[in-house]
Design a protein around this motif. Structure first.
Motif, mmCIF file in Angstrom:
data_model
loop_
_atom_site.group_PDB
_atom_site.id
_atom_site.type_symbol
_atom_site.label_atom_id
_atom_site.label_comp_id
_atom_site.label_asym_id
_atom_site.label_seq_id
_atom_site.Cartn_x
_atom_site.Cartn_y
_atom_site.Cartn_z
ATOM 1 N N ASN A 159 -16.322 7.201 7.284
ATOM 2 C CA ASN A 159 -17.499 6.343 7.189
ATOM 3 C C ASN A 159 -18.175 6.202 8.546
ATOM 4 O OD1 ASN A 159 -19.280 4.219 6.877
ATOM 5 N ND2 ASN A 159 -17.979 3.189 5.389
ATOM 6 N N PRO A 160 -19.439 6.601 8.666
ATOM 7 C CA PRO A 160 -20.107 6.541 9.970
ATOM 8 C C PRO A 160 -20.185 5.140 10.551
ATOM 9 C CG PRO A 160 -21.562 7.481 8.295
ATOM 10 C CD PRO A 160 -20.295 7.170 7.617
ATOM 11 N N VAL A 161 -20.332 4.133 9.684
ATOM 12 C CA VAL A 161 -20.401 2.775 10.215
ATOM 13 C C VAL A 161 -19.073 2.383 10.844
ATOM 14 C CG1 VAL A 161 -20.689 0.375 9.599
ATOM 15 C CG2 VAL A 161 -22.196 2.065 8.641
ATOM 16 N N HIS A 162 -17.972 2.764 10.181
ATOM 17 C CA HIS A 162 -16.660 2.507 10.786
ATOM 18 C C HIS A 162 -16.557 3.209 12.117
ATOM 19 C CE1 HIS A 162 -14.492 1.562 6.773
ATOM 20 N NE2 HIS A 162 -15.550 0.818 6.997
ATOM 21 N N SER A 163 -17.068 4.431 12.123
ATOM 22 C CA SER A 163 -16.993 5.229 13.336
ATOM 23 C C SER A 163 -17.672 4.503 14.490
ATOM 24 C CB SER A 163 -17.668 6.563 13.045
ATOM 25 O OG SER A 163 -17.478 7.442 14.084
ATOM 26 N N GLY A 215 -19.452 -5.285 -4.719
ATOM 27 C CA GLY A 215 -19.863 -4.107 -3.972
ATOM 28 C C GLY A 215 -19.746 -4.269 -2.469
ATOM 29 N N ALA A 216 -19.256 -5.418 -2.036
ATOM 30 C CA ALA A 216 -19.234 -5.666 -0.594
ATOM 31 C C ALA A 216 -18.100 -4.899 0.064
ATOM 32 C CB ALA A 216 -19.066 -7.149 -0.325
ATOM 33 N N HIS A 217 -18.290 -4.672 1.349
ATOM 34 C CA HIS A 217 -17.248 -4.038 2.145
ATOM 35 C C HIS A 217 -16.372 -5.152 2.670
ATOM 36 C CE1 HIS A 217 -15.249 -1.879 5.256
ATOM 37 N NE2 HIS A 217 -15.845 -0.753 4.925
ATOM 38 N N GLY A 246 -17.661 -10.411 9.734
ATOM 39 C CA GLY A 246 -18.978 -10.877 10.160
ATOM 40 C C GLY A 246 -18.978 -12.308 10.658
ATOM 41 N N PRO A 247 -18.675 -13.287 9.797
ATOM 42 C CA PRO A 247 -18.678 -14.669 10.260
ATOM 43 C C PRO A 247 -17.645 -14.930 11.350
ATOM 44 C CG PRO A 247 -17.999 -14.545 7.954
ATOM 45 C CD PRO A 247 -18.454 -13.192 8.349
ATOM 46 N N THR A 248 -16.533 -14.152 11.315
ATOM 47 C CA THR A 248 -15.520 -14.348 12.354
ATOM 48 C C THR A 248 -16.115 -14.055 13.725
ATOM 49 O OG1 THR A 248 -14.084 -13.331 10.716
ATOM 50 C CG2 THR A 248 -13.127 -13.819 12.844
ATOM 51 N N ILE A 249 -16.765 -12.902 13.838
ATOM 52 C CA ILE A 249 -17.366 -12.538 15.127
ATOM 53 C C ILE A 249 -18.421 -13.560 15.518
ATOM 54 C CG2 ILE A 249 -18.810 -10.845 16.294
ATOM 55 C CD1 ILE A 249 -17.410 -8.695 14.924
ATOM 56 N N ALA A 250 -19.218 -13.969 14.522
ATOM 57 C CA ALA A 250 -20.293 -14.912 14.833
ATOM 58 C C ALA A 250 -19.727 -16.174 15.466
ATOM 59 C CB ALA A 250 -21.073 -15.247 13.568
ATOM 60 N N ILE A 251 -18.671 -16.716 14.874
ATOM 61 C CA ILE A 251 -18.172 -18.000 15.377
ATOM 62 C C ILE A 251 -17.435 -17.800 16.698
ATOM 63 C CG2 ILE A 251 -15.953 -18.034 14.165
ATOM 64 C CD1 ILE A 251 -18.154 -21.037 14.262
ATOM 65 N N ILE A 252 -16.712 -16.667 16.831
ATOM 66 C CA ILE A 252 -15.967 -16.452 18.079
ATOM 67 C C ILE A 252 -16.936 -16.307 19.248
ATOM 68 C CG2 ILE A 252 -14.557 -14.796 19.334
ATOM 69 C CD1 ILE A 252 -13.023 -14.284 16.798
ATOM 70 N N TRP A 257 -24.830 -6.152 6.558
ATOM 71 C CA TRP A 257 -24.635 -4.822 5.996
ATOM 72 C C TRP A 257 -23.520 -4.838 4.954
ATOM 73 C CZ3 TRP A 257 -20.579 -1.203 6.221
ATOM 74 C CH2 TRP A 257 -20.914 0.061 5.705
ATOM 75 N N ALA A 258 -22.441 -5.555 5.274
ATOM 76 C CA ALA A 258 -21.278 -5.536 4.391
ATOM 77 C C ALA A 258 -21.559 -6.215 3.062
ATOM 78 C CB ALA A 258 -20.092 -6.206 5.076
ATOM 79 N N SER A 259 -22.596 -7.065 3.006
ATOM 80 C CA SER A 259 -22.889 -7.756 1.755
ATOM 81 C C SER A 259 -23.381 -6.816 0.679
ATOM 82 C CB SER A 259 -23.955 -8.822 1.968
ATOM 83 O OG SER A 259 -23.556 -9.707 2.943
#
Lengths: 173, 165, 345
Positions: free
Chosen positions: B23-27, C72-74, C81-87, C139-141
């Motif tokens: 997956n490019p995003v993972h990359s 369909g989310a990753h 996502g929220p983890t990074i935001a809060i950290i 993006w992951a959503s």
């Protein structure tokens, strides 16, 4: 085209001048407006603690009235139900028995008197139709509830509580 | 020293992960982590300015742009272009060339003495700035002119596009 | 690294962490209160006296809400996502000098978690990292609207970081230091505040701070009218809470940064003329610093309830065509004035 009303305003969009283009004066103007409101008197009425008086001709929840001896006035003639445009009122009449004269004024009375508050439009036509001056829409708001069946108000909610009638001129001691 | 080996292991591990994920995003995300480990390396070398600049420029700006582009692409399996054998061959040749170069340079490299830094604070902002503007003034100015050229070029490209279309 | 030092830093970190969380919590209430007063109403005032308990209720509600991760989310990135935001929001406060030093017994305790010599740049890096939280979440959503929000957030933050950095360079030319402690220490009293030497720089910095915090009028990543909520559409429960929380913590940190860089931080007028002991000056200084921070937070809210949101092209125009040239002009001006000062006075 010729303006017929003569109230047509031509909106002129001039290019913004320097001060308008740097936004700042307009922003400060906006800020001053909001800060003015910040210190303004707040017109909110804090409802459950403070209640605004109802206006004189407000039509709220119905009440079935009693006469001066505390007897129910309603005679279950059905005129209110007939006049009701929303068909909200229904009743079952019964004959007054011996010994019930202190409860009901007329020989016939409403054993069951129900108003569906979801249907009622608070128009006040029942009030006008009543020949016995038994029903008035003088209560407060009909409050919200969770179930539809709870909006069918029976006599327990509609008949006004008994009160001690005091003749004019007499002093209450 | 053990910290260095640990961080070095991490950077190599994540660099490999960058290459090997499908997956490019993972990359890209693994690449971000790799850059983060580089930042840690800089801090270990007491080069705080370089560390922070690496952090801001690479992690904060460039990788965000990478991610930005990748997220807008539709990266499904079926839209992936077919890789012809020619491309694979070219890839192999290029990789082999790189390996050769790295191997050759490693062979030439002497096993260096552990360098004792004369001034351990050389990585701090003030010292770095003094060195940049005295000993390395010419390369520094030339690289800034290069960047300026690139910027002007980018602006030109952005300006010309709508006229042609 | 003796034990006392570790304990001291640990306590300090905990205090700073708790304070920023509490301030963020009560900013949510303050935001609604300020909104209320500016719109001629009271705002929330039912939970406790003046609605003091409202943030607790909201927090509790967030925790007990159902947590939905779309099919369909990753999933890992959705959580990351929220983890990074809060950290990233929380670690920004590490280099801010909250006050001078306290002397307890024979220990001198600096009221700053750490004084690295590139403090300003460190905050920059952290802010730059914060955009990852939004981007990954969006993006992951696996939702078009959240992706749009994420893309907007990324491009907005990159564009405004540039102008912010340029406006800071002018400031750094004046202060000659990147360490926040030194910058604040230079501004003792009232006349030495950097706002008097860098008014234009401050203005640019302020605008960029609004953009970096995703606050109105630059809250395009989460604009309801176009993006039905932006990057956090698919988030629910405490994950959404963390995103909102990180926004408020960011606001707190950037308020602290602005008051430290331009408004003298913990310095207040006549601080050495009152004949107070060092500890008292420090304590009053901390209070003064927080007053300044709260004033900035109030300003953030004041702006929010005054200005409408920018259109996206207006945002980009403002960033690239107005703020960056202005910031460069500011740098040149500062340089010229510095040279004139050095040669003639």
């Amino acid at each position: 085209m010729q303006s017929l009303s003569n109230r047509k305003k031509v909106l002129e969009q001039k290019p913004m001048n320097f001060w308008e283009r740097i936004y700042l004066p307009a922003i400060f103007q906006g800020l001053s407006i909001t800060i003015k409101h910040f210190f303004k008197r707040i017109p909110t009425v804090r409802y459950p603690e403070v209640k605004r008086p109802y206006s004189k001709n407000f039509r709220g929840q119905h009440s079935l009235k009693r006469d001066e001896q505390g007897r129910e006035r309603c005679t279950a003639c059905g005129l209110c139900a007939l006049s009701c445009p929303a068909e909200a009122i229904s009743m079952i009449s019964a004959e007054r028995q011996k010994g019930e004269e202190h409860l009901y004024r007329e020989e016939k009375y409403a054993a069951v008197y129900e108003i569906n508050m979801l249907r009622c439009i608070f128009c006040g036509l029942c009030e006008e139709a009543c020949p016995k001056e038994a029903i008035y829409l003088d209560g407060e708001h009909v409050t919200a509830d969770y179930l539809r069946k709870d909006f069918i108000y029976g006599k327990d909610k509609l008949v006004e509580p008994r009160f001690d009638f005091v003749k004019e001129g007499e002093t209450t001691t | 020293m053990s910290v260095f080996y640990f961080v070095a292991f991490l950077s190599i591990f994540f660099a490999l992960m960058t290459i090997f994920t499908k997956n490019p995003v993972h990359s890209v995300l693994y690449l971000v982590i790799t850059f983060f480990t580089f930042t840690v390396h800089y801090i270990l070398l007491n080069a705080q300015f370089l560390a922070v600049v690496n952090f801001i420029v690479y992690m904060g700006a460039i990788m965000v742009l990478f991610l930005f582009v990748l997220m807008l692409l539709n990266l499904n399996k079926d839209t992936e272009p077919l890789k012809s054998n020619l491309v694979k061959l070219m890839g192999v040749i290029a990789g082999a060339c790189l390996l050769l170069t790295v191997g050759g340079s490693l062979r030439v490299l002497e096993i260096s003495q552990p360098i004792v830094m004369k001034n351990p604070d050389i990585g701090l902002v003030g010292n770095l700035g003094k060195v940049l503007f005295s000993d390395f003034l010419l390369p520094f100015e030339i690289s800034s002119i290069l960047l300026l050229t690139a910027m002007v070029g980018a602006v030109l490209l952005a300006k010309n596009e709508p006229k042609k279309a | 690294m003796e034990l006392a030092f570790v304990i001291e830093k640990f306590v300090l970190v905990t205090i700073v962490f708790v304070i920023s969380l509490v301030v963020a919590m009560y900013s949510t209430l303050a935001e609604r209160k300020v909104a209320g007063f500016m719109q001629d109403r009271f705002g929330p005032d039912r939970a406790g006296p003046f609605g003091i308990l409202q943030p607790l209720c909201d927090g509790g509600k967030f925790f007990f809400k159902e947590e939905i991760i779309p099919a369909g989310a990753h999933k890992p990135l959705f959580i990351l996502g929220p983890t990074i935001a809060i950290i990233t929001a929380c670690i920004g406060s590490a280099v801010i000098p909250w006050g001078q030093s306290l002397t307890i017994g024979d220990r001198i305790i600096e009221l700053q978690v750490t004084d690295i010599n590139v403090g300003v740049l460190y905050i920059f890096g952290v802010v730059a990292l914060g955009v990852y939280g939004i981007m990954l979440g969006g993006w992951a959503s696996n939702n078009k609207f959240s992706l749009m929000g994420a893309v907007r957030a990324a491009s907005q933050s990159i564009s405004y970081e540039l102008a912010m950095g340029l406006s800071l360079i002018a400031l750094l030319m004046v202060t000659q230091s990147l360490s926040l402690r030194e910058i604040v220490a230079q501004q003792s009293g009232f006349v030495n505040w950097n706002i008097w030497v860098q008014p234009l720089g401050f203005l640019i910095f302020l605008v960029c701070a609004f953009a970096e915090c995703n606050r109105v009028p630059f809250d395009l990543p989460e604009c309801e009218t176009e993006l039905i909520g932006g990057y956090n559409v698919e988030y629910s429960s405490m994950k959404l809470g963390l995103y909102m929380f990180s926004e408020y913590i960011n606001m707190f940190v950037s308020s602290a940064l602005m008051s430290a860089l331009y408004f003298g931080g913990y310095n207040f007028p006549f601080m050495y003329d009152l004949g107070l002991s060092q500890n008292w000056i420090t304590i009053i200084g901390v209070i003064v610093f927080f007053v300044k921070i709260f004033a900035f937070i109030f300003f953030f809210m004041w702006i929010r309830w005054t200005l409408p949101r920018f259109r996206y092209d207006q945002l980009m125009n403002l960033g690239w065509k107005m703020l960056i040239p202005l910031a460069i002009a500011n740098i040149v001006l500062t340089g010229v004035i510095t040279i004139i000062k050095d040669t003639f006075f």
